[in-house]
Design an enzyme around this catalytic site. Structure first.
Site, PDB file in Angstrom:
ATOM      1  N   HIS A 104       3.749  -4.569 -28.121  1.00 23.05           N
ATOM      2  CA  HIS A 104       2.919  -5.432 -27.276  1.00 23.05           C
ATOM      3  C   HIS A 104       1.678  -5.861 -28.040  1.00 23.05           C
ATOM      4  O   HIS A 104       1.080  -5.060 -28.765  1.00 23.05           O
ATOM      5  CB  HIS A 104       2.515  -4.699 -25.994  1.00 23.05           C
ATOM      6  N   GLU A 434       7.640  -4.250   7.139  1.00 27.87           N
ATOM      7  CA  GLU A 434       8.324  -3.442   8.158  1.00 27.87           C
ATOM      8  C   GLU A 434       9.824  -3.316   7.891  1.00 27.87           C
ATOM      9  O   GLU A 434      10.466  -2.398   8.397  1.00 27.87           O
ATOM     10  CB  GLU A 434       8.098  -4.056   9.540  1.00 27.87           C
ATOM     11  N   GLN A 532      -2.827   9.824  10.362  1.00 27.50           N
ATOM     12  CA  GLN A 532      -2.497  10.218   8.985  1.00 27.50           C
ATOM     13  C   GLN A 532      -1.518   9.255   8.313  1.00 27.50           C
ATOM     14  O   GLN A 532      -1.222   9.408   7.125  1.00 27.50           O
ATOM     15  CB  GLN A 532      -1.916  11.637   8.979  1.00 27.50           C
ATOM     16  N   ARG A 619       3.757   3.425   3.264  1.00 33.78           N
ATOM     17  CA  ARG A 619       4.343   2.111   2.993  1.00 33.78           C
ATOM     18  C   ARG A 619       3.614   1.516   1.791  1.00 33.78           C
ATOM     19  O   ARG A 619       2.600   0.843   1.927  1.00 33.78           O
ATOM     20  CB  ARG A 619       4.212   1.218   4.229  1.00 33.78           C
TER      21      ARG A 619
END
Length: 660
Positions: A104, A434, A532, A619
């Protein structure tokens, strides 16, 4: 040790020769066919391979199972990538027992992504380098094997720095490849906190903004000097390119973009002047600055400008259904900031878009998509890009009104998708985070993660499966009938105009709006099941920029893609969000006008959402597709988003009415 090499450009040629010099056997080389539209000033890996008698291939998609099988048959011990332009699949990366390694053109973890050579010059860096690192699924993120620093001189331009990097790469490879051949492969993890990511650069990015500091303009000239496309500006309708320049400290009080003198040719910037040493008018020859001034007809006091409006080119027409919603109104603002977009919109209200109603490129009709089907069909036919943003997307409604969620979110939107198929229009469809449901992956991958939902007797999943089914229908239309589409999946976007406090009063809002209402009214903040659950909160400005790039669709790279748009670094529990919001609320200048904080209250999800609700513990998105297709990276911290959202809602409250 047997190697398979993926290579292109001068760096590819250097890498191939270094691997040979280190005594490796090269089983095959994979490269790219040259693009006739590209200035191929660099060496040819395919020609080099042919002259060396090494099998060489240039497949359109090296990750296709056929090519994966062929590479597997070569049984490589190690894989190298030297400036190969496409990401390699995990299937290929796992074929070599010793691993796969990429060269790189920066000092990782800084300047991950595309065009690091140009970006370091754009940003005025004094040092860069080359890094050999282990390849992993995420681009440029694997453990570092070795790196070599390269100093950037003040007179370096893109080509001279390119030559320096090629030389440094050869030195680095000559040093480390023999060691790796013996099985000794150093491994240093990258520090993610130090990482930066940059997207690809396009020729149009060379447009000069004379209101920038002179150092910024000069660095742009250096970064894209020949053989790159060049930095450019306009005198009237005449485009000209600046190939070399120098900085002058005194703009003599001239406005940015003003010509200070023509011999030498100097142009005022924000804090100094740029002297144009060489340049080119249109497709003419390159000349020195004063001759360029003559060619362009410049005189002292003339003002250079941005590109002229092209009256002959039709603007891109974007149809937004649900234009008054959270995403719709912010996207409208972003599109109208660009001259070449015209927005047509429909919604059942106009409070959030009232600021656009008099805009000449904004055309709004108040209406319901379930009623005004003729208007919608006509405008799908008329427009270029369609965004069906209408949906019920508040969790409490999934259990309150599951049939209405299905009717609107699936049935009504399916009709719009079929119009897009009928009239062959591109659709950018809002899927949702979702759809991943209760997926157990650490981060959700658009192309690999399983979509897992609960049992049928949990109606909270009606929204998720309605969206998922429509995703699958759109995908099938793309595969079977050529529908051009992009599915984007927002992950908890937040910002001003997200829902309303009135919607929050009846429980029909997203989390942060509900929390703000609790603070405004002095009621306890309810933490559902303790709060939570973790989410990755994304600033609306970051989200809209990604969505705008999907609409632009540079190089058609978004066609047929599913793209998560979220901020993995902004992961927090609902309780942490509430605590951060409370802290911002206590510091706000309007705090004294509102009641005392009433504390936190833990409630069960069933008592809040009703029967049939299930929550999700976490999520988190993978945003590799967004990085690759859009050159996009979220940048706004969660605290900034919370503070701006809170400020918007607090200032929307009628303080005088509250006091009375």
């Amino acid at each position: 040790m047997k190697a398979v090499i993926f290579a292109y450009h001068d760096m590819g040629c250097q890498g191939v020769q270094a691997v040979l010099d280190a005594g490796y056997e090269i089983a095959a080389i994979f490269t790219h066919a040259d693009n006739p539209a590209e200035n191929t000033f660099f060496g040819s890996v395919s020609r080099q391979a042919a002259e060396l008698g090494i099998p060489v291939y240039a497949p359109d998609n090296v990750n296709h199972p056929i090519w994966v099988d062929r590479i597997a048959e070569l049984a490589p011990d190690i894989i190298f990538s030297f400036y190969y332009r496409n990401l390699l699949s995990e299937e290929i990366l796992h074929l070599a027992p010793a691993g796969a390694f990429n060269l790189h053109g920066s000092l990782l973890p800084a300047y991950r992504g595309r065009a690091p050579l140009n970006w370091v010059l754009v940003n005025g860096e004094s040092e860069t380098g080359v890094t050999l690192h282990r390849m992993v699924k995420r681009a440029d993120a694997g453990e570092i094997v070795a790196s070599q620093r390269v100093a950037i001189a003040q007179d370096d331009v893109a080509l001279t720095l390119h030559h320096k990097l090629c030389q440094a790469a050869r030195q680095l490879l000559n040093s480390i490849l023999p060691t790796m051949k013996c099985g000794d492969i150093p491994s240093v993890p990258q520090r993610e906190s130090d990482s930066t990511y940059y997207g690809r650069r396009r020729p149009e990015d060379g447009l000069i903004d004379w209101h920038k500091p002179v150092s910024t303009v000069h660095n742009l000239v250096r970064a894209v000097a020949a053989p790159w496309p060049g930095a450019f500006s306009y005198n009237g309708s005449q485009k000209f390119t600046i190939w070399s320049s120098r900085m002058c400290p005194d703009a003599q009080g001239a406005l940015p973009g003003s010509v200070i003198s023509v011999s030498p040719l100097r142009v005022a910037c924000a804090d100094g002047a740029l002297e144009i040493i060489t340049g080119q008018a249109g497709d003419d020859i390159t000349v020195q600055g004063s001759q360029l001034a003559q060619t362009l007809g410049l005189v002292a006091g003339a003002r250079l400008n941005r590109p002229p409006a092209t009256s002959g080119k039709r603007r891109i027409r974007v149809l937004i259904l649900g234009v008054n919603g959270f995403i719709g109104n912010h996207l409208t603002e972003r599109l109208l900031n660009e001259e070449n977009y015209e927005v047509y919109g429909m919604d059942i209200g106009s409070n959030a878009i009232s600021r656009f109603l008099l805009h000449p490129r904004f055309h709004f009709v108040e209406g319901d998509i379930s009623i005004h089907s003729e208007w919608i069909e006509y405008h799908v036919k008329k427009c270029d890009v369609v965004l069906p943003l209408v949906a019920i997307a508040t969790p409490i409604e999934y259990t309150r009104n599951p049939l209405r969620v299905f009717e609107l979110d699936f049935e009504e939107n399916l009709r719009i998708i079929r119009y897009c198929v009928k009239y062959r229009k591109r659709v950018v469809f809002p899927s949702t985070s979702e759809v991943y449901g209760m997926c157990t992956d650490a981060s959700f991958d658009e192309d690999k993660s399983n979509l897992i939902v609960g049992p049928v007797n949990k109606p909270r999943w009606i929204y998720s499966v309605s969206k998922q089914l429509l995703d699958r229908v759109i995908w099938a239309y793309g595969e079977k009938e050529g529908l051009r589409f992009t599915l984007f999946r927002p992950f908890n976007w937040m910002g001003p105009r997200l829902d309303s406090l009135n919607a929050a009063r009846i429980g029909s809002s997203r989390a942060i709006t509900q929390l703000i209402l609790n603070l405004v009214e002095g009621t306890p903040i309810k933490l559902i099941d303790g709060g939570q659950q973790k989410r990755c909160f994304t600033d609306i400005r970051d989200g809209i920029e990604a969505l705008f790039r999907i609409i632009v669709n540079d190089g058609d790279r978004c066609d047929g893609k599913i793209i998560n748009i979220g901020n993995p670094d902004n992961e927090a529990s609902i309780q942490e969000l509430a605590t951060l919001l409370l802290d911002s609320f206590d510091k706000h200048p309007l705090r004294c006008h509102f009641p005392p904080f009433a504390g936190f209250q833990v409630v069960e999800s069933r008592s809040y959402y009703g029967k049939g609700y299930q929550d999700v513990a976490h999520r988190k998105p993978s945003i590799d597709n967004a990085r690759r297709c859009l050159g996009w990276e979220p940048s706004i911290a969660m605290r900034d988003t919370v503070e701006e959202t809170l400020d918007f809602f607090l200032r929307s409250v009628d303080i005088a009415e509250r006091a009375s």
